[in-house]
Design a protein around this motif. Sequence first.
Motif, mmCIF file in Angstrom:
data_model
loop_
_atom_site.group_PDB
_atom_site.id
_atom_site.type_symbol
_atom_site.label_atom_id
_atom_site.label_comp_id
_atom_site.label_asym_id
_atom_site.label_seq_id
_atom_site.Cartn_x
_atom_site.Cartn_y
_atom_site.Cartn_z
ATOM 1 N N GLU A 191 0.861 -1.172 0.000
ATOM 2 C CA GLU A 191 0.000 0.000 0.000
ATOM 3 C C GLU A 191 0.901 1.227 0.000
ATOM 4 O OE1 GLU A 191 -3.718 0.140 2.329
ATOM 5 O OE2 GLU A 191 -2.935 -1.617 3.355
ATOM 6 N N ASP A 192 0.367 2.364 -0.505
ATOM 7 C CA ASP A 192 1.179 3.565 -0.459
ATOM 8 C C ASP A 192 1.263 4.071 0.978
ATOM 9 O OD1 ASP A 192 -0.958 5.597 0.089
ATOM 10 O OD2 ASP A 192 -1.675 4.929 -1.861
ATOM 11 N N SER A 195 -2.030 5.541 2.878
ATOM 12 C CA SER A 195 -3.189 4.666 3.036
ATOM 13 C C SER A 195 -3.034 3.678 4.184
ATOM 14 C CB SER A 195 -3.453 3.905 1.730
ATOM 15 O OG SER A 195 -3.777 4.806 0.690
ATOM 16 N N ASN A 198 -5.081 4.416 7.227
ATOM 17 C CA ASN A 198 -6.523 4.195 7.182
ATOM 18 C C ASN A 198 -6.935 3.004 8.046
ATOM 19 O OD1 ASN A 198 -6.702 6.331 5.417
ATOM 20 N ND2 ASN A 198 -6.983 5.074 3.596
ATOM 21 N N HIS A 199 -5.964 2.116 8.324
ATOM 22 C CA HIS A 199 -6.281 0.971 9.178
ATOM 23 C C HIS A 199 -6.633 1.418 10.594
ATOM 24 C CE1 HIS A 199 -5.346 -2.169 6.297
ATOM 25 N NE2 HIS A 199 -4.236 -1.534 5.978
ATOM 26 N N ASP A 339 -2.855 10.280 -0.821
ATOM 27 C CA ASP A 339 -2.383 8.993 -1.306
ATOM 28 C C ASP A 339 -1.432 9.172 -2.488
ATOM 29 O OD1 ASP A 339 -3.906 9.452 -3.607
ATOM 30 O OD2 ASP A 339 -5.556 8.163 -2.972
ATOM 31 N N THR A 345 -6.794 10.993 1.789
ATOM 32 C CA THR A 345 -7.162 9.712 2.397
ATOM 33 C C THR A 345 -8.121 9.971 3.563
ATOM 34 O OG1 THR A 345 -5.366 9.734 4.030
ATOM 35 C CG2 THR A 345 -4.863 8.830 1.833
ATOM 36 N N SER A 347 -7.207 9.631 6.549
ATOM 37 C CA SER A 347 -6.332 9.848 7.706
ATOM 38 C C SER A 347 -5.765 11.260 7.722
ATOM 39 C CB SER A 347 -5.171 8.841 7.687
ATOM 40 O OG SER A 347 -5.669 7.523 7.706
#
Length: 453
Positions: A191-192, A195, A198-199, A339, A345, A347
């Motif tokens: 993932e970049d 991102s 985002n978790h 992103d 994003t 976040s």
Amino acid sequence: MREKVKGLQPPILRFPGGTMVKLYHWMDGVGAKEERKRQSNRIWGGVIDHAFGTNEFIQYCREIGAEPFIIVNMATGTAEEAANWVEYCNGTDDTYYANLRRSHGFEEPHNVKYWGLGNEEAAVPDIGFLHDPHEYIKASWEFAKQMKLADRSIKLVMVGEKPEWNKAILDELHPICDYLSLHYYARSENEDYASVFNHAVAMENIIVDTKKLLDRYPARVESFDRWYRFPPRQRKIQIALDEWGIWQNQSSDDYVADMEAVFNWKEALLVASMLNVMQRQSHAVTMATFAQLVNILAPIFTNENGSFCQTIYHPLQLYREHSGNWKLSCEAESMMLLDGDGQPTASACLDVSATYHDEKGEVVVAVVNRHPEQSVSAKVSFVGTEGLEICEAIELNCPSWETVNGFDIADQVTRMAKTDARYDSDGGYGFPPHSITLLKHRYSIDKLADTTN
């Protein structure tokens, strides 16, 4: 390595683990070590020699100051076996399993308070037959009855999963469910940069939604058949985030090798962000255990030649040392991370939580600047009080977000404690790129009472 574990000050340890509990029979891990049988680990490979069993686990917990938390085998074990384990650990009468513990050199009971009923029982690929929530409900009632009759005081942690599963089991089990277990692993590869964070957003959303479900059930159980011969739960159902961490994407059939991950500083920033989530949601999440402790997805890595602390070790240690025991409400406004395509994003650059430490009389504001290149300045203000000044700023950082630790290099994570840090004339403070900062302020709890949440 033991000193590194003590440095984390874990408040609770979970045993014997997650999926492998489905093979675990506790009697194989007590008594003389030379007489304990060796068992094939049919799930993860290798051999379980049972040298580290119940008593070794309890001793280890006592040595590092952690509360023991035991998971029982609902896949290949029985309710009677689980109740016997409770008696072995907590029994005080002149009974077989309490006396067996005494014969093993432990006269006093271990007083294990927290017991989990299975692990990820909804997972169809795993060993077990409780994948349907109604089957889990039926089995859990029997396990709970036998275990509670062995010790009425124990607290039970039920397996959580998707919302439909959670509602189904809580509708039936809520009178005896002290905690609902949630597991969350962030994925960090392929993932970049932006991102990945985002978790943490996704984890918080799951916690918030689960808390809404738990709020549907009464705080106290008013009607509970006395013929169960043990009491129902005594407070609101809490969340036990009893597996959380970072699981890098696997690429082979060598599951163990894939999980011996080396974490970079970006992943340490993610861990700090997840800690902020738990502090913001600490009214719901009252138990959490990082998975795992050593080597497998872990903050400590070791081999026959030594050990080292991974980058993720440092935020875990920092928050444990300095965060307070009361949650404070906080809000943050920040630009969003972009992103790889330059799109916003979910976040924010700055991720924030706040706590109050009543013994030290400190307000602690935790700020993670997740931007990989830019310092971010922010104005910090407090509702209900004025003139709160920084007494100490503690900052963690690395040369870059890609930095890792290893056996042959010095620890790359720097910790700076600044007692001369101050807000500027506008109440602002500058947070360096890819940094974790704790801002500590002296304040008295009696003044703070009106502003805490």
